[in-house]
Write an enzyme that holds these catalytic residues in place. Structure first.
Site, short mmCIF file in Angstrom:
data_model
loop_
_atom_site.label_atom_id
_atom_site.label_comp_id
_atom_site.label_asym_id
_atom_site.label_seq_id
_atom_site.Cartn_x
_atom_site.Cartn_y
_atom_site.Cartn_z
CG HIS A 64 -3.19 6.65 -2.53
ND1 HIS A 64 -3.08 7.64 -1.61
CD2 HIS A 64 -4.01 7.12 -3.50
CE1 HIS A 64 -3.77 8.68 -2.01
NE2 HIS A 64 -4.36 8.40 -3.14
CG HIS A 112 -11.56 8.78 3.02
ND1 HIS A 112 -10.54 7.88 3.24
CD2 HIS A 112 -11.00 9.80 2.31
CE1 HIS A 112 -9.42 8.33 2.68
NE2 HIS A 112 -9.67 9.49 2.11
CG ASP A 123 -9.73 13.32 -0.16
OD1 ASP A 123 -10.76 13.69 -0.77
OD2 ASP A 123 -9.71 12.34 0.60
CG ASP A 155 -6.16 8.65 1.38
OD1 ASP A 155 -6.62 9.74 1.73
OD2 ASP A 155 -6.64 7.97 0.45
NE ARG A 215 5.94 18.52 3.43
CZ ARG A 215 5.29 18.26 2.29
NH1 ARG A 215 5.59 17.18 1.60
NH2 ARG A 215 4.35 19.07 1.85
NE ARG A 252 10.51 16.91 -6.85
CZ ARG A 252 10.53 15.65 -6.42
NH1 ARG A 252 10.77 14.68 -7.27
NH2 ARG A 252 10.31 15.38 -5.16
NE ARG A 291 8.57 21.29 1.67
CZ ARG A 291 8.61 20.17 0.96
NH1 ARG A 291 7.63 19.90 0.13
NH2 ARG A 291 9.63 19.35 1.03
CG ASN A 317 15.35 18.23 6.47
OD1 ASN A 317 15.70 17.04 6.35
ND2 ASN A 317 14.19 18.58 6.97
FE LIG Z 1 -8.20 10.96 1.37
#
Ligand SMILES: [Fe+2]
Length: 574
Positions: free
Chosen positions: A11, A124, A147, A314, A393, A423, A473, A503
């Site tokens: 993805h 990868h 991952d 990814d 981000r 959230r 964060r 932000n």
């Molecule tokens: Fe990955």
């Protein structure tokens, strides 16, 4: 050397262009196609390439496909499960391998003039590793990649020295911390491979009630790897349908898995430190976007410095593959000072777009001051400046800004973005004042990859950005790197005494982040945003007409941060 990196297999398809060791462009396909995450991570979509992102990278540099010395593809089909039997029947994994193997021909089709023999496979996780090692500027350093999965593994650990990577440990599938977290994400009614950060946010509402069981199921092996036994998540809490309200048990499950993940990562970091004796650690892979875990590694782990690739998902493998091949071809590869590697427009082009849209706009002599004034008057500002960010981000180039002093701004922004109210939204803060407001995390922290505790005395001053667990964060803003954002923060601090602004990414419900000016105008036109700061121009929303009653009105009666609350009826899932 001119090297185009390509991520196309799972993805977040993306492209990155590295010329003579310098990253000149990097972009995700979703920002062009407006399809979130680019495509489905299924074997039969492996043939799809980030066509628009690749074409833009080349045109940005003014080069043609025939000029490329190499195309670095972030997956090696020879390392993957090989096609066997009827691959269109029940076991489709071979189809992924087959399509990946054909990638040179697919690439030649969409990049006419490309010599397919110039395509190089990069494993990868080696691509993930390179996306962190070279950009960090740390040499030597230890490397940790985690991952969901690569060709046959879900993890890679190693050392990087003099520009060369040496693998030390890799965990083969089916054991995968990323896939466990993805399973949990789906179990909680969210989108797999997309919404893992919602689970992390939900975890803050729970207790680690099932940690003992998870310690039995998920174990480190003492040799740099780990095992994940099949986990029956339903035994802890029933599966949630999308949009269903979560219970305390669901939050406890999220908290327990999150805690176990943190513990395992700490164990892996300890092993890696003992094995390498190195001072610094760099991380990449989708799990490295877990800023709560990153913070524990920073605070409790054995390494002195920790650097995380902002495009750790990814998409970052496009960059990593290109850097890896550039180094192999002999280029000196430099660090990555900014994530602003995407598209940008100059003021003339922006003025033409605004004029064409027939929208009144002004060019204030002091744009940061004008924006600070809107924010301090409780307005929400869409902030579109410079080149767009590479990675998930918003870092002050495609952002929605608001006043952190007003708790209700959390709900307001989550409503604009169609997000769940549990959230959090994040703060940006002037780098030199960050330590005054935040603690227990690395400062500077320019990429929003760690959580910090909000200092006593400040939590009540900036309630909109304080998560339920008392953390935030943060993004620290250095005026040498981000002078315009810093000027806006300074102007806001001059008016309010607070060097912090909310932000969040500039997008509306279910949409990828805004990338081009038309996206910005569509977002501004369709969401209750008070002003759009685009280049040196400011577009103000005309005085509002009487609001039309609709389903969104119900949000006004609901409290902020209530566990279990989802978005208002009718809103799209984020
Ligand atoms: Fe990955």
């Amino acid at each position: 050397m001119k090297v185009l990196g390509v991520n196309a297999v799972f993805h977040d398809p993306a492209a990155a262009l590295v010329i003579d060791g310098v990253t000149v462009a990097a972009a995700e396909e979703e920002r062009f196609s407006r399809r979130k995450h680019g495509k489905s991570p299924v074997p039969f979509s492996t043939w799809e390439l980030p066509e628009q992102a690749m074409a833009w990278c080349l045109s940005h540099a003014g080069i043609a496909p025939a000029d490329l010395d190499a195309v670095a593809y972030s997956y090696d089909p020879e390392l993957a499960p090989q096609p066997d039997g009827d691959i269109t029947a029940s076991e489709w994994e071979g189809l992924r391998t087959l399509y990946a193997r054909r990638a040179p021909l697919f690439l030649q089709t969409v990049l006419p003039g490309l010599d397919p023999d110039r395509v190089r496979w990069v494993p990868h996780h080696v691509a993930h590793a390179a996306s962190a090692t070279f950009p960090s500027g740390f040499d030597p350093c230890a490397v940790l990649v985690l991952d969901g999965r690569g060709e046959r593994a879900s993890h890679l650990a190693g050392r990087f020295e003099d520009g060369r990577f040496t693998p030390l440990a890799a965990q083969v599938l089916p054991h995968s911390l990323g896939l466990l977290y993805e399973e949990l994400t789906a179990h909680l009614g969210f989108r797999r491979s997309s919404d893992e950060y919602k689970v992390m946010a939900m975890a803050s509402y729970g207790r680690p009630a099932f940690l003992a069981e998870l310690r039995d199921l998920v174990r480190t092996d003492g040799a740099g790897g780990f095992s994940v036994a099949p986990v029956d998540l339903a035994a802890f809490a029933p599966a949630l349908a999308p949009d269903a309200e979560f219970t305390a048990r669901h939050a406890d499950l999220a908290c327990s898995v999150q805690r176990r993940l943190e513990e395992v990562l700490l164990d892996l970091a300890l092993w890696l430190h003992a094995s390498t004796g190195l001072r610094d650690l760099v991380m990449a892979g989708g799990v490295a976007l877990n800023c709560v875990a990153n913070s524990r590694i920073w605070a409790e782990g054995p390494f002195e410095r920790v650097w995380v690739q902002p495009a750790s998902g990814d998409s970052g493998t496009a960059l990593g593959a290109a850097l890896h091949v550039a180094a192999e071809l002999g280029d000196a590869v430099g660090p990555m000072p900014t994530a602003a590697l995407g598209r940008g427009w100059d003021d003339d082009a922006l003025a033409a777009r605004l004029a064409r849209a027939g929208i009144p706009f002004e060019a204030p002599a002091d744009l940061p001051g004008a924006v600070a004034e809107v924010l301090a008057s409780d307005g929400v500002v869409a902030w579109f400046q410079g080149r767009s960010e590479f990675g998930p981000r918003a870092l002050g180039h495609r952002s929605l800004l608001a006043d952190p002093r007003r708790a209700e701004n959390l709900e307001k922004l989550n409503d604009i973005k169609g997000r769940e109210q549990f959230r959090p939204v994040a703060p940006m803060v002037l780098a030199e004042r960050a330590a005054e407001v935040f603690c227990d995390g690395p400062i500077p922290s320019p990429f929003m990859l760690f959580t910090h505790r909000v200092r006593p005395g400040w939590a009540e001053r900036i309630p909109a950005v304080v998560h339920v667990d008392g953390t935030a964060r943060i993004q620290t803003v250095d005026r040498r790197e981000e002078p315009l954002v810093a000027a806006m923060l300074e102007a806001f601090a001059a008016r309010t005494g607070v060097p912090v602004v909310v932000n969040t990414s500039l997008n509306t419900a279910g949409r990828p982040m805004v990338d081009d000016p038309r996206d910005a105008l569509e977002c501004f036109g369709s969401a209750p945003v008070d002003a759009l700061a685009i280049g040196r121009f400011l577009v103000r929303r005309p005085a509002a007409a009487a609001p039309v009653a609709d389903a969104g009105a119900m949000t006004a009666t609901e409290s902020i941060g209530t566990p279990g609350r989802r978005e208002p009826r009718g809103a799209e899932a984020a």
